[in-house]
Enzyme design. Structure first.
Site, PDB file in Angstrom:
ATOM      1  N   LYS A 190       0.851  -1.191   0.000  1.00 49.04           N
ATOM      2  CA  LYS A 190       0.000   0.000   0.000  1.00 49.04           C
ATOM      3  C   LYS A 190       0.882   1.234   0.000  1.00 49.04           C
ATOM      4  O   LYS A 190       1.155   1.854   1.025  1.00 49.04           O
ATOM      5  CB  LYS A 190      -0.919  -0.011   1.222  1.00 49.04           C
ATOM      6  CG  LYS A 190      -2.173   0.845   1.015  1.00 49.04           C
ATOM      7  CD  LYS A 190      -3.067   0.257  -0.054  1.00 49.04           C
ATOM      8  CE  LYS A 190      -4.320   1.073  -0.256  1.00 49.04           C
ATOM      9  NZ  LYS A 190      -5.129   0.595  -1.375  1.00 49.04           N
ATOM     10  N   SER A 224      -8.703  -1.123  -4.742  1.00 47.10           N
ATOM     11  CA  SER A 224      -8.886  -0.657  -3.368  1.00 47.10           C
ATOM     12  C   SER A 224     -10.382  -0.457  -3.108  1.00 47.10           C
ATOM     13  O   SER A 224     -11.147  -1.411  -3.175  1.00 47.10           O
ATOM     14  CB  SER A 224      -8.073   0.611  -3.121  1.00 47.10           C
ATOM     15  OG  SER A 224      -7.736   0.709  -1.753  1.00 47.10           O
TER      16      SER A 224
END
Length: 597
Positions: free
Chosen positions: A193, A392
């Site tokens: 991430k 996401s």
């Protein structure tokens, strides 16, 4: 004095009369534009569809105003992928249209999958037995990829082709913030991430390098395969050309020798090529049909059978609309939930196809939309068609679907959560001399102030990390529930890792590679519907609303253009920082963008 008043009054009367006449002329012209806009498109026999490739192609375009035609911007106002693919489909079915002429090659695409979908539509057009010809003064790489499907590709004598492979460098602002005394504090889950790294590192992490390389390599190999097949060369040859492009393309003749193009000519000569294809004489005119005319062309298909709703969810996922200049189309959580609830109650709608093209955004808004989709699925089938991105938060809202389709080059996954908070203690206290003091009823009453302005905020950061951990656990549960997996299985492929759909298929993040049409067919099958028609939601903004918005946003548009010219390459980082001020603290968002030019 009398003469002065006489001439002054005459001048005022003249101005008033001129304004009245101008107003009358404006109304007549305005009415004419509206009438011409509503007139039925007449396709002449032996016509060619001229597809001008300029500007930016995004998922969907709003309805243009009648002034677009007057200003010569009609095609530009309709550069939505949905409109272009629909127009190509109509051209395929229309017997009077013999071929497509792709004019220009300076197009930017909002994702690799956008270019791929457009190329697939042109390939389908060719397979119907019709021809495609392309010509440009220059080809950007994405435009060339699309144009490579053509039967023949031509280039201006002084033109060029941007052919270099994929990749790029990101910006890292940590060094800048160190100079002014700002430190960004990151709380995240998922080693991949990397959205926070532009303000927390000075270089790319190895994990981010790994996922970006895999993504770009996957997309580039797919593009090479397509281009090699059309140009009848090997993918290895094309890849070598990309490596050597700076050295080997000294002139336009080199492009032809490398079989990237079929001919070199000036613009007037391409008319003869098209006339030969149409079988008409040199002194005859070419019957041309524009993109805006194709959009206005009514399909012969009637709305018969049951209704399948196609809901477009594209842009960043936000709690509230992003305001100010450089604000783009977004998926607003509360508005989307309300729309989905209406579709759930609409008994005429037998199934829903969610067209998702989003890099994610607010984790809170994403979860709210996920909940609404899950409730919708309890009443009717929901099939997801992924566009350029469904990553996401974009993946979170896709996960509960009955079935998931993705384009081969869709960017998906990125299952992770992060929080990003600036610490200004060094700037405000050490450099500017501002100090803080106060009272509080409980230990952590002022934790938000401590997060931003205190150097001793470890407990507050632990609290934020706990909040992020909880969000990630919820995300894992959502994916596990939707995809029939355990949380542990999801975690193995999650951790914020980005995948292209071709790689996401074997790990069960998507069910099948296919188009929006494939998703519609699947939705109809799941609803046990044989005859059906589609209706798109939400409705596009009307031209009158677009006109009002354009008037309201004129100042912002001016400021945006001035900022672009002033900041240059620093424009994008500046806009991202500005948007961060309006974003929810908890983000489920793709770590980077992949606009293709």
């Amino acid at each position: 004095m009398k003469e002065f008043f006489k001439y002054t009054l005459a001048t005022i009367c003249g101005i008033v009369i001129l304004c009245i006449l101008a107003g009358i002329m404006f109304m007549i012209s305005f009415a004419g534009m509206i009438a011409s806009g509503s007139a039925k498109t007449d396709i002449k026999s032996n016509s060619v569809f001229v597809l001008k490739m300029d500007g930016t192609v995004s998922e969907r375009a709003e309805e243009g105003t009648p002034f677009d035609e007057l200003l010569g911007q009609a095609d530009m106002s309709a550069m939505g992928l949905d409109d272009i693919i629909s127009a190509i489909g109509k051209a395929k079915e229309n017997e009077d249209i013999k071929g497509i002429y792709i004019e220009g090659g300076a197009t930017a695409f909002d994702s690799p999958a956008t270019a791929q979908q457009l190329r697939d539509a042109l390939q389908d057009f060719k397979e119907s037995g019709k021809w495609v010809i392309a010509y440009a003064d220059q080809y950007l790489q994405g435009s060339y990829y699309v144009a490579s499907v053509a039967d023949s590709i031509f280039l201006n004598k002084t033109g060029m082709i941007d052919f270099k492979g994929m990749g790029g460098k990101g910006y890292y602002l940590t060094g800048l913030y160190e100079k002014i005394g700002v430190k960004y504090q990151c709380t995240r889950v998922g080693k991949y991430k990397s959205a926070v790294e532009s303000v927390t590192r000075k270089d790319m992490s190895e994990n981010d390098r790994e996922q970006r390389m895999a993504m770009y390599q996957g997309i580039w190999q797919y593009w090479l395969k397509d281009m090699a097949k059309s140009r009848q060369v090997s993918a290895e040859q094309l890849n070598q050309l990309a490596d050597d492009s700076i050295m080997v393309f000294a002139s336009t003749d080199d492009y032809k020798a490398a079989r990237l193009i079929d001919g070199i000519m000036y613009p007037d000569a391409i008319k003869k090529v098209i006339k030969n294809k149409l079988g008409i004489a040199d002194d005859e005119d070419i019957n041309q049909v524009t993109l805006s005319e194709m959009i206005d062309l009514k399909s012969d298909k009637k709305d018969e059978g049951e209704k399948i709703a196609v809901y477009y969810a594209y842009g960043e996922i936000v709690d509230e609309p992003l305001s100010g200049f450089a604000s783009e189309h977004a998926i607003v959580g509360s508005e989307t939930v309300a729309d989905l609830q209406k579709l759930a109650k609409d008994e005429k709608v037998k199934a829903v196809v969610m067209r998702v093209n989003s890099p994610g955004g607010s984790a809170v808004a994403s979860e709210q939309i996920w909940h609404a989709i899950k409730q919708l699925k309890e009443k009717k089938p929901v099939v997801v068609s992924m566009g350029g991105y469904a990553a996401s938060g974009g993946y979170m809202i896709s996960a509960p679907a009955s079935y998931i389709f993705a384009e081969p080059t869709t960017v998906t996954g990125s299952i992770g959560i992060f929080g990003l908070i600036p610490n200004l203690s060094e700037l405000v206290t050490d450099k500017l001399g501002v100090t803080w003091d106060g009272v509080q009823t409980n230990k952590h009453s002022d934790y938000e102030t401590n997060l931003v302005f205190s150097k001793d905020n470890e407990k507050e950061l632990q609290y934020m990390q706990t909040y992020v951990d909880r969000g990630y656990d919820t995300f894992l549960g959502i994916v596990a529930d939707g995809r029939g997996m355990t949380k542990e299985q999801v975690h193995e492929i999650a951790q914020g890792r980005v995948w292209i759909a071709g790689d996401a298929l074997p790990i069960k993040l998507v069910d099948e590679l296919g188009s929006l049409d494939d998703a519609v067919k699947k939705a109809a099958a799941l609803a046990n519907v044989d005859e059906y028609y589609t209706e798109t939601f939400p409705g596009k903004t009307s031209w009158f609303e677009s006109l009002l918005k354009a008037t309201e946003d004129s100042k912002d548009s001016y400021l945006d253009e001035q900022m672009r010219q002033t900041l240059g390459e620093m424009y994008e980082p500046f806009i991202e920082l500005r948007k961060d001020r309006q974003r929810n603290r908890l983000q489920a968002r793709l770590p980077f963008e992949t606009t293709i030019r």
